[in-house]
Design a protein around this motif. Structure first.
Motif, PDB file in Angstrom:
ATOM      1  N   ALA A 173      -5.919  -0.235 -11.038  1.00  0.00           N
ATOM      2  CA  ALA A 173      -6.747   0.644 -11.861  1.00  0.00           C
ATOM      3  C   ALA A 173      -7.778  -0.181 -12.628  1.00  0.00           C
ATOM      4  O   ALA A 173      -7.576  -1.378 -12.859  1.00  0.00           O
ATOM      5  CB  ALA A 173      -5.865   1.403 -12.843  1.00  0.00           C
ATOM      6  N   ASN A 204       3.269   6.091  -6.055  1.00  0.00           N
ATOM      7  CA  ASN A 204       3.364   5.999  -7.510  1.00  0.00           C
ATOM      8  C   ASN A 204       2.558   7.130  -8.141  1.00  0.00           C
ATOM      9  O   ASN A 204       1.396   7.330  -7.797  1.00  0.00           O
ATOM     10  CB  ASN A 204       2.829   4.637  -7.970  1.00  0.00           C
ATOM     11  N   VAL A 214       2.568   1.715  -3.488  1.00  0.00           N
ATOM     12  CA  VAL A 214       1.635   2.103  -4.550  1.00  0.00           C
ATOM     13  C   VAL A 214       1.154   3.538  -4.344  1.00  0.00           C
ATOM     14  O   VAL A 214       0.961   4.268  -5.308  1.00  0.00           O
ATOM     15  CB  VAL A 214       0.445   1.117  -4.613  1.00  0.00           C
ATOM     16  N   SER A 215       0.990   3.950  -3.102  1.00  0.00           N
ATOM     17  CA  SER A 215       0.492   5.303  -2.844  1.00  0.00           C
ATOM     18  C   SER A 215       1.490   6.373  -3.285  1.00  0.00           C
ATOM     19  O   SER A 215       1.103   7.513  -3.529  1.00  0.00           O
ATOM     20  CB  SER A 215       0.157   5.477  -1.365  1.00  0.00           C
ATOM     21  N   SER A 239      -4.939  -5.636  -0.960  1.00  0.00           N
ATOM     22  CA  SER A 239      -4.229  -4.402  -1.321  1.00  0.00           C
ATOM     23  C   SER A 239      -4.132  -4.247  -2.834  1.00  0.00           C
ATOM     24  O   SER A 239      -4.315  -3.146  -3.362  1.00  0.00           O
ATOM     25  CB  SER A 239      -2.820  -4.404  -0.729  1.00  0.00           C
ATOM     26  N   PRO A 247      -1.523   5.457 -12.432  1.00  0.00           N
ATOM     27  CA  PRO A 247      -2.372   4.329 -12.030  1.00  0.00           C
ATOM     28  C   PRO A 247      -1.609   3.008 -12.047  1.00  0.00           C
ATOM     29  O   PRO A 247      -0.676   2.825 -12.823  1.00  0.00           O
ATOM     30  CB  PRO A 247      -3.476   4.327 -13.091  1.00  0.00           C
ATOM     31  N   LEU A 248      -2.000   2.111 -11.190  1.00  0.00           N
ATOM     32  CA  LEU A 248      -1.409   0.770 -11.141  1.00  0.00           C
ATOM     33  C   LEU A 248      -2.123  -0.088 -12.178  1.00  0.00           C
ATOM     34  O   LEU A 248      -3.294  -0.431 -12.015  1.00  0.00           O
ATOM     35  CB  LEU A 248      -1.564   0.172  -9.746  1.00  0.00           C
ATOM     36  N   ASN A 261       0.823  -1.222   0.000  1.00  0.00           N
ATOM     37  CA  ASN A 261       0.000   0.000   0.000  1.00  0.00           C
ATOM     38  C   ASN A 261       0.847   1.258   0.000  1.00  0.00           C
ATOM     39  O   ASN A 261       0.563   2.210  -0.721  1.00  0.00           O
ATOM     40  CB  ASN A 261      -0.946   0.016   1.206  1.00  0.00           C
ATOM     41  N   GLN A 262       1.885   1.287   0.805  1.00  0.00           N
ATOM     42  CA  GLN A 262       2.758   2.451   0.878  1.00  0.00           C
ATOM     43  C   GLN A 262       3.479   2.681  -0.451  1.00  0.00           C
ATOM     44  O   GLN A 262       3.569   3.812  -0.925  1.00  0.00           O
ATOM     45  CB  GLN A 262       3.774   2.287   1.993  1.00  0.00           C
ATOM     46  N   ASN A 269      -7.622  -3.374  -4.225  1.00  0.00           N
ATOM     47  CA  ASN A 269      -8.022  -2.009  -3.875  1.00  0.00           C
ATOM     48  C   ASN A 269      -7.242  -0.939  -4.624  1.00  0.00           C
ATOM     49  O   ASN A 269      -7.720   0.186  -4.768  1.00  0.00           O
ATOM     50  CB  ASN A 269      -7.884  -1.784  -2.364  1.00  0.00           C
ATOM     51  N   ASN A 270      -6.040  -1.250  -5.095  1.00  0.00           N
ATOM     52  CA  ASN A 270      -5.197  -0.250  -5.754  1.00  0.00           C
ATOM     53  C   ASN A 270      -5.120  -0.399  -7.270  1.00  0.00           C
ATOM     54  O   ASN A 270      -4.666   0.525  -7.944  1.00  0.00           O
ATOM     55  CB  ASN A 270      -3.775  -0.314  -5.178  1.00  0.00           C
TER      56      ASN A 270
END
Length: 86
Positions: free
Chosen positions: A75, A36, A33-34, A69, A39-40, A30-31, A72-73
């Motif tokens: 795209a 970045n 990706v946040s 995770s 979009p993932l 999560n950390q 939720n992340n």
């Protein structure tokens, strides 16, 4: 270290949209990706679960918290690939 060699290959090829890092995905996803900027779109998991015995399942990389995770992340239209190594 493999990550450093992969970074060299990326630079040699002139690629700008590929990044490698050495991290514990279960606790850091999560950390990471946040931070970045975009979009993932793709998650690629290579040889995820070398622990076959039941008593070692707690050491597996792909567990519910990591899957949650990713979901939720990711795209819309994003993809997840897993390559199982035997």
């Amino acid at each position: 270290m493999l990550v450093k060699r992969a970074d060299v290959w990326v630079k040699e090829l002139g690629l700008s949209n590929i990044h490698f890092m050495y991290a514990n995905a279960t606790t850091s996803f999560n950390q990471l990706v946040s931070t970045n900027p975009g979009p993932l779109m793709l998650v690629s998991i290579l040889c995820p679960d070398p622990y076959f015995k039941r008593k070692h399942h707690k050491r597996r990389v792909v567990q519910k918290p990591l899957v949650d995770s990713i979901v939720n992340n990711l795209a819309p239209r994003g993809r997840v690939y897993t390559v199982r190594c035997t």
